[in-house]
Design a protein around this motif. Structure first.
Motif, PDB file in Angstrom:
ATOM      1  N   GLU A   9       0.870  -1.268   0.007  1.00  0.00           N
ATOM      2  CA  GLU A   9       0.000  -0.166  -0.027  1.00  0.00           C
ATOM      3  C   GLU A   9       0.885   1.223   0.070  1.00  0.00           C
ATOM      4  O   GLU A   9       1.937   1.270   0.570  1.00  0.00           O
ATOM      5  CB  GLU A   9      -1.142   0.025   1.132  1.00  0.00           C
ATOM      6  CG  GLU A   9      -2.175  -1.197   1.097  1.00  0.00           C
ATOM      7  CD  GLU A   9      -3.068  -1.099   2.281  1.00  0.00           C
ATOM      8  OE1 GLU A   9      -2.928  -0.362   3.199  1.00  0.00           O
ATOM      9  OE2 GLU A   9      -4.026  -1.448   1.866  1.00  0.00           O
ATOM     10  N   GLY A  15       4.544   1.538   3.900  1.00  0.00           N
ATOM     11  CA  GLY A  15       2.957   1.350   4.168  1.00  0.00           C
ATOM     12  C   GLY A  15       2.742   0.042   4.541  1.00  0.00           C
ATOM     13  O   GLY A  15       3.759  -0.925   4.926  1.00  0.00           O
ATOM     14  N   ASP A  16       1.355  -0.590   4.718  1.00  0.00           N
ATOM     15  CA  ASP A  16       1.196  -1.714   4.943  1.00  0.00           C
ATOM     16  C   ASP A  16       1.306  -2.790   3.917  1.00  0.00           C
ATOM     17  O   ASP A  16       1.443  -2.429   2.762  1.00  0.00           O
ATOM     18  CB  ASP A  16      -0.173  -1.677   5.368  1.00  0.00           C
ATOM     19  CG  ASP A  16      -0.830  -1.076   6.684  1.00  0.00           C
ATOM     20  OD1 ASP A  16       0.335  -0.903   7.460  1.00  0.00           O
ATOM     21  OD2 ASP A  16      -1.894  -0.782   6.648  1.00  0.00           O
ATOM     22  N   VAL A  18      -0.183  -5.950   2.273  1.00  0.00           N
ATOM     23  CA  VAL A  18      -1.506  -6.795   2.580  1.00  0.00           C
ATOM     24  C   VAL A  18      -1.271  -8.043   1.737  1.00  0.00           C
ATOM     25  O   VAL A  18      -0.908  -8.119   0.499  1.00  0.00           O
ATOM     26  CB  VAL A  18      -2.729  -6.001   1.864  1.00  0.00           C
ATOM     27  CG1 VAL A  18      -3.999  -6.588   1.909  1.00  0.00           C
ATOM     28  CG2 VAL A  18      -2.856  -4.511   2.599  1.00  0.00           C
ATOM     29  N   GLU A  23      -5.426  -9.088   4.373  1.00  0.00           N
ATOM     30  CA  GLU A  23      -4.817  -9.533   5.546  1.00  0.00           C
ATOM     31  C   GLU A  23      -3.448  -8.788   5.735  1.00  0.00           C
ATOM     32  O   GLU A  23      -2.339  -9.172   5.040  1.00  0.00           O
ATOM     33  CB  GLU A  23      -4.461 -10.872   5.725  1.00  0.00           C
ATOM     34  CG  GLU A  23      -3.669 -11.136   7.089  1.00  0.00           C
ATOM     35  CD  GLU A  23      -3.378 -12.653   7.209  1.00  0.00           C
ATOM     36  OE1 GLU A  23      -2.765 -13.022   8.261  1.00  0.00           O
ATOM     37  OE2 GLU A  23      -3.725 -13.546   6.220  1.00  0.00           O
ATOM     38  N   VAL A  24      -3.550  -7.660   6.558  1.00  0.00           N
ATOM     39  CA  VAL A  24      -2.282  -7.047   6.877  1.00  0.00           C
ATOM     40  C   VAL A  24      -1.358  -7.648   7.695  1.00  0.00           C
ATOM     41  O   VAL A  24      -1.683  -8.283   8.751  1.00  0.00           O
ATOM     42  CB  VAL A  24      -2.510  -5.536   7.545  1.00  0.00           C
ATOM     43  CG1 VAL A  24      -1.281  -4.807   7.871  1.00  0.00           C
ATOM     44  CG2 VAL A  24      -3.430  -4.767   6.722  1.00  0.00           C
ATOM     45  N   GLY A  26       2.295  -6.990   8.078  1.00  0.00           N
ATOM     46  CA  GLY A  26       3.319  -6.122   8.511  1.00  0.00           C
ATOM     47  C   GLY A  26       3.410  -4.736   7.570  1.00  0.00           C
ATOM     48  O   GLY A  26       2.626  -4.610   7.008  1.00  0.00           O
ATOM     49  N   THR A  27       4.715  -4.331   7.563  1.00  0.00           N
ATOM     50  CA  THR A  27       4.933  -2.930   6.657  1.00  0.00           C
ATOM     51  C   THR A  27       6.163  -3.152   5.862  1.00  0.00           C
ATOM     52  O   THR A  27       6.747  -3.897   6.085  1.00  0.00           O
ATOM     53  CB  THR A  27       5.035  -1.836   7.782  1.00  0.00           C
ATOM     54  OG1 THR A  27       6.288  -2.130   8.664  1.00  0.00           O
ATOM     55  CG2 THR A  27       3.920  -1.599   8.680  1.00  0.00           C
ATOM     56  N   TYR A  28       6.368  -2.084   4.949  1.00  0.00           N
ATOM     57  CA  TYR A  28       7.466  -2.008   4.292  1.00  0.00           C
ATOM     58  C   TYR A  28       7.923  -0.747   4.223  1.00  0.00           C
ATOM     59  O   TYR A  28       7.045   0.296   4.519  1.00  0.00           O
ATOM     60  CB  TYR A  28       7.152  -2.450   2.820  1.00  0.00           C
ATOM     61  CG  TYR A  28       6.562  -1.652   1.987  1.00  0.00           C
ATOM     62  CD1 TYR A  28       7.260  -0.682   1.120  1.00  0.00           C
ATOM     63  CD2 TYR A  28       5.087  -1.321   2.021  1.00  0.00           C
ATOM     64  CE1 TYR A  28       6.575   0.029   0.182  1.00  0.00           C
ATOM     65  CE2 TYR A  28       4.574  -0.488   1.267  1.00  0.00           C
ATOM     66  CZ  TYR A  28       5.401   0.196   0.503  1.00  0.00           C
ATOM     67  OH  TYR A  28       4.519   1.444  -0.265  1.00  0.00           O
ATOM     68  N   ASP A  41       4.201  -7.745  11.299  1.00  0.00           N
ATOM     69  CA  ASP A  41       3.350  -7.248  12.557  1.00  0.00           C
ATOM     70  C   ASP A  41       4.314  -7.984  13.807  1.00  0.00           C
ATOM     71  O   ASP A  41       4.563  -9.273  13.638  1.00  0.00           O
ATOM     72  CB  ASP A  41       2.220  -7.697  12.327  1.00  0.00           C
ATOM     73  CG  ASP A  41       1.333  -6.778  11.308  1.00  0.00           C
ATOM     74  OD1 ASP A  41       1.850  -5.715  11.206  1.00  0.00           O
ATOM     75  OD2 ASP A  41      -0.036  -7.213  11.468  1.00  0.00           O
TER      76      ASP A  41
END
Length: 76
Positions: A9, A15-16, A18, A23-24, A26-28, A41
């Motif tokens: 995202e 951002g997240d 997905v 389903e989120v 984690g982040t990048y 996460d």
């Protein structure tokens, strides 16, 4: 940005992450040199990264699929 399984995202601004559209996981981040890092996460540190977006997204998908397998969940 999506590789059909993993969506980043707000690419390329970070951002997240997905998984499979809902389903989120984690982040990048993406720095000024286009180096990407993935932080799941619940983690305080990135577990992997890379310069090439396709393999980076593939690594995230493979990591998540292995997690699902270890939990006994069905992965598509």
């Amino acid at each position: 940005m999506s590789n059909y399984v993993v969506e980043l995202e707000n690419y390329p601004h970070g951002g997240d992450v997905v998984y499979k559209g809902d389903e989120v996981i984690g982040t990048y981040t993406c720095d000024e040199n286009d180096y990407h890092e993935f932080t799941p996460d619940g983690s305080k540190e990135a577990i992997f990264g890379g310069f090439h977006l396709g393999p980076f997204c593939g690594d995230i998908a493979e990591w998540q699929q292995k997690r699902e397998s270890s939990y006994g969940e069905k992965s598509d």
